[in-house]
Design a protein around this motif. Structure first.
Motif, PDB file in Angstrom:
ATOM      1  N   GLY A   1      17.373  16.918  -7.397  1.00 30.22           N
ATOM      2  CA  GLY A   1      16.664  16.624  -8.648  1.00 30.22           C
ATOM      3  C   GLY A   1      15.903  15.473  -8.890  1.00 30.22           C
ATOM      4  N   THR A   2      15.963  14.723  -7.836  1.00 30.34           N
ATOM      5  CA  THR A   2      15.350  13.294  -7.466  1.00 30.34           C
ATOM      6  C   THR A   2      13.822  13.245  -7.646  1.00 30.34           C
ATOM      7  N   TYR A   3      13.349  12.355  -8.600  1.00 32.99           N
ATOM      8  CA  TYR A   3      11.842  12.187  -8.607  1.00 32.99           C
ATOM      9  C   TYR A   3      11.505  10.729  -8.317  1.00 32.99           C
ATOM     10  N   LEU A   4      10.277  10.569  -7.835  1.00 33.89           N
ATOM     11  CA  LEU A   4       9.745   9.349  -7.331  1.00 33.89           C
ATOM     12  C   LEU A   4       8.648   8.908  -8.281  1.00 33.89           C
ATOM     13  N   THR A   5       8.287   7.640  -8.671  1.00 35.23           N
ATOM     14  CA  THR A   5       7.119   7.191  -9.611  1.00 35.23           C
ATOM     15  C   THR A   5       6.658   5.869  -8.984  1.00 35.23           C
ATOM     16  N   ASP A   6       5.458   6.005  -9.181  1.00 31.67           N
ATOM     17  CA  ASP A   6       4.811   4.297  -8.914  1.00 31.67           C
ATOM     18  C   ASP A   6       5.346   3.392  -9.931  1.00 31.67           C
ATOM     19  N   SER A   7       5.756   2.298  -9.727  1.00 32.01           N
ATOM     20  CA  SER A   7       6.262   1.208 -10.634  1.00 32.01           C
ATOM     21  C   SER A   7       5.856  -0.147 -10.177  1.00 32.01           C
TER      22      SER A   7
ATOM     23  N   THR B   1       0.957  -1.272   0.075  1.00 30.29           N
ATOM     24  CA  THR B   1       0.047  -0.074  -0.049  1.00 30.29           C
ATOM     25  C   THR B   1       0.805   1.174   0.018  1.00 30.29           C
ATOM     26  N   VAL B   2       2.090   1.143   0.111  1.00 30.56           N
ATOM     27  CA  VAL B   2       2.877   2.530   0.039  1.00 30.56           C
ATOM     28  C   VAL B   2       3.290   2.811  -1.317  1.00 30.56           C
ATOM     29  N   GLU B   3       2.978   4.109  -1.488  1.00 29.08           N
ATOM     30  CA  GLU B   3       3.123   4.651  -2.822  1.00 29.08           C
ATOM     31  C   GLU B   3       4.279   5.720  -2.691  1.00 29.08           C
ATOM     32  N   ALA B   4       4.329   6.094  -4.197  1.00 31.51           N
ATOM     33  CA  ALA B   4       5.549   7.022  -4.228  1.00 31.51           C
ATOM     34  C   ALA B   4       5.468   8.558  -3.469  1.00 31.51           C
ATOM     35  N   ASP B   5       4.333   9.058  -3.426  1.00 30.17           N
ATOM     36  CA  ASP B   5       3.939  10.208  -2.972  1.00 30.17           C
ATOM     37  C   ASP B   5       4.448  10.210  -1.255  1.00 30.17           C
ATOM     38  N   MET B   6       4.155   8.863  -0.682  1.00 34.36           N
ATOM     39  CA  MET B   6       4.349   8.783   0.776  1.00 34.36           C
ATOM     40  C   MET B   6       6.071   8.714   1.016  1.00 34.36           C
ATOM     41  N   LEU B   7       6.674   8.106   0.318  1.00 37.73           N
ATOM     42  CA  LEU B   7       8.056   8.222   0.388  1.00 37.73           C
ATOM     43  C   LEU B   7       8.612   9.639   0.104  1.00 37.73           C
TER      44      LEU B   7
ATOM     45  N   ILE C   1      11.163  11.979   2.447  1.00 39.38           N
ATOM     46  CA  ILE C   1      12.407  12.728   2.031  1.00 39.38           C
ATOM     47  C   ILE C   1      12.018  14.246   2.345  1.00 39.38           C
ATOM     48  N   GLN C   2      11.052  14.823   1.867  1.00 37.12           N
ATOM     49  CA  GLN C   2      10.753  16.099   2.337  1.00 37.12           C
ATOM     50  C   GLN C   2      10.887  16.614   3.743  1.00 37.12           C
TER      51      GLN C   2
ATOM     52  N   VAL D   1       4.825  11.165   8.998  1.00 39.91           N
ATOM     53  CA  VAL D   1       5.486  10.339   7.948  1.00 39.91           C
ATOM     54  C   VAL D   1       4.934   8.895   8.702  1.00 39.91           C
ATOM     55  N   VAL D   2       5.466   8.921  10.155  1.00 36.33           N
ATOM     56  CA  VAL D   2       5.101   7.467  10.598  1.00 36.33           C
ATOM     57  C   VAL D   2       3.678   7.170  10.874  1.00 36.33           C
ATOM     58  N   GLN D   3       2.962   8.179  11.221  1.00 34.52           N
ATOM     59  CA  GLN D   3       1.456   7.909  11.400  1.00 34.52           C
ATOM     60  C   GLN D   3       0.810   7.700   9.899  1.00 34.52           C
ATOM     61  N   THR D   4       1.251   8.386   8.948  1.00 36.05           N
ATOM     62  CA  THR D   4       0.570   8.145   7.724  1.00 36.05           C
ATOM     63  C   THR D   4       0.780   6.633   6.988  1.00 36.05           C
TER      64      THR D   4
END
Length: 319
Positions: free
Chosen positions: A239-245, A208-214, A218-219, A281-284
């Protein structure tokens, strides 16, 4: 005596004298000549010429005309109350084009205010329901961020003073340039780094963990003062970017799978509380049935490197 003496002479009045005396002549039932002459001289009577004309002699009395029936008077309108007058003024609506435009603008403004109030209420509710220890932790984190900014400011002022007061300003500038290059290399991921920090491991058995959560993690780490971050062997830079794969996550085009292991160099006393704030982050992640483990360490090594990339368009302004 003769016959002429015995009969007295008759006096004869002329006709003109009779007419001059007011018409008191010898008249006989309307058949005399004087009566005919008077009738001829008088104007002909018009029957019914006046409202009070008397009926002619010998005529039957006229029947009285029936009086017209009185017209019915309209019933007085009932007196309206203030609420009824207001309802009649409002409905049916009479809307002009200008009023319609104003109504649309007011609706948009009200909708925007409602969304803003709702978002503020959500954040306020998160803090209102937090425990006292969590609130103290948030305040400590804000104080630490302020202290870091103050230390950075003092360091820059120190460098400026050294450049101004050094007898060999060129040598001092060279030293500072080398040190700045090393720091920028760590931030750009072109050199390895080591130091104190934390290790965060995210177990995602449900997928269930998605890219926006990671990305949120990071932020949050960067805001807490992280100087170098590595996720599953991939160096994280500006300039790192994250995507669902699929069932995993792509970091700069490199697919990584759970468990997600973060190696972070920074002050552990700032990094861990930043991840554990209420609604953070942890609670989410825990709401998504993921397990998060955070360990502090004094010897975190971030050795994943990024190749230095020459910009295509940007050039140094000193050239």
């Amino acid at each position: 005596m003769s016959e002429h003496d015995e009969k007295p002479a008759e006096s004869v009045k002329p006709a003109d004298a009779a007419d001059a005396s007011g018409g008191q002549g010898d008249t006989r039932d309307g058949s005399g000549e004087s009566g005919n002459r008077l009738r001829k001289e008088l104007p002909q009577e018009v029957p019914g010429a006046g409202p009070a004309a008397a009926p002619a002699a010998g005529d039957a009395p006229a029947e009285p005309e029936p009086e017209p029936a009185p017209e019915p008077q309209p019933a007085p309108e009932p007196r309206l109350t203030g609420r009824q007058r207001l309802a009649q003024g409002v409905w049916p609506p009479r809307v002009t084009r200008a009023q319609l435009i104003v109504a649309v603008l007011l609706f948009g403004l009200g909708f925007g205010l409602a969304v803003q109030v709702a978002s503020n209420s959500d954040s306020d509710n998160a803090l209102r329901g937090a425990r006292q220890e969590d609130l103290v932790r948030i305040l400590d984190e804000l104080d630490d961020r302020t202290q870091r900014l103050e230390d950075e400011k003092q360091g820059l002022e120190k460098q400026r003073d050294e450049l101004e007061n050094s007898s060999d300003q060129a040598e001092e500038a060279r030293k500072q340039t080398v040190e700045k290059e090393r720091q920028l290399g760590i931030l750009a991921g072109t050199v390895a780094a080591q130091g104190p920090g934390i290790t965060m491991t995210i177990q995602d058995t449900k997928g269930t963990v998605e890219a926006d959560m990671l990305l949120d993690a990071i932020q949050e780490l960067r805001a807490a003062g992280a100087e170098a971050i590595q996720v599953n062997g991939v160096r994280v830079v500006a300039g790192t970017y994250l995507t669902d794969s699929g069932k995993g996550v792509g970091v700069d085009g490199n697919k990584i799978n759970a468990p997600y292991r973060f190696k972070v160099i920074g002050k552990p006393q700032d990094l861990e509380p930043a991840l554990n704030i209420p609604g953070g982050v942890v609670q989410t992640l825990e709401k998504e049935q993921a397990t998060v483990t955070i360990e502090r360490s004094t010897g975190i090594v971030v050795d994943a490197l990024r190749a230095a990339k020459r910009p295509d368009y940007a050039r140094s302004s000193s050239q």
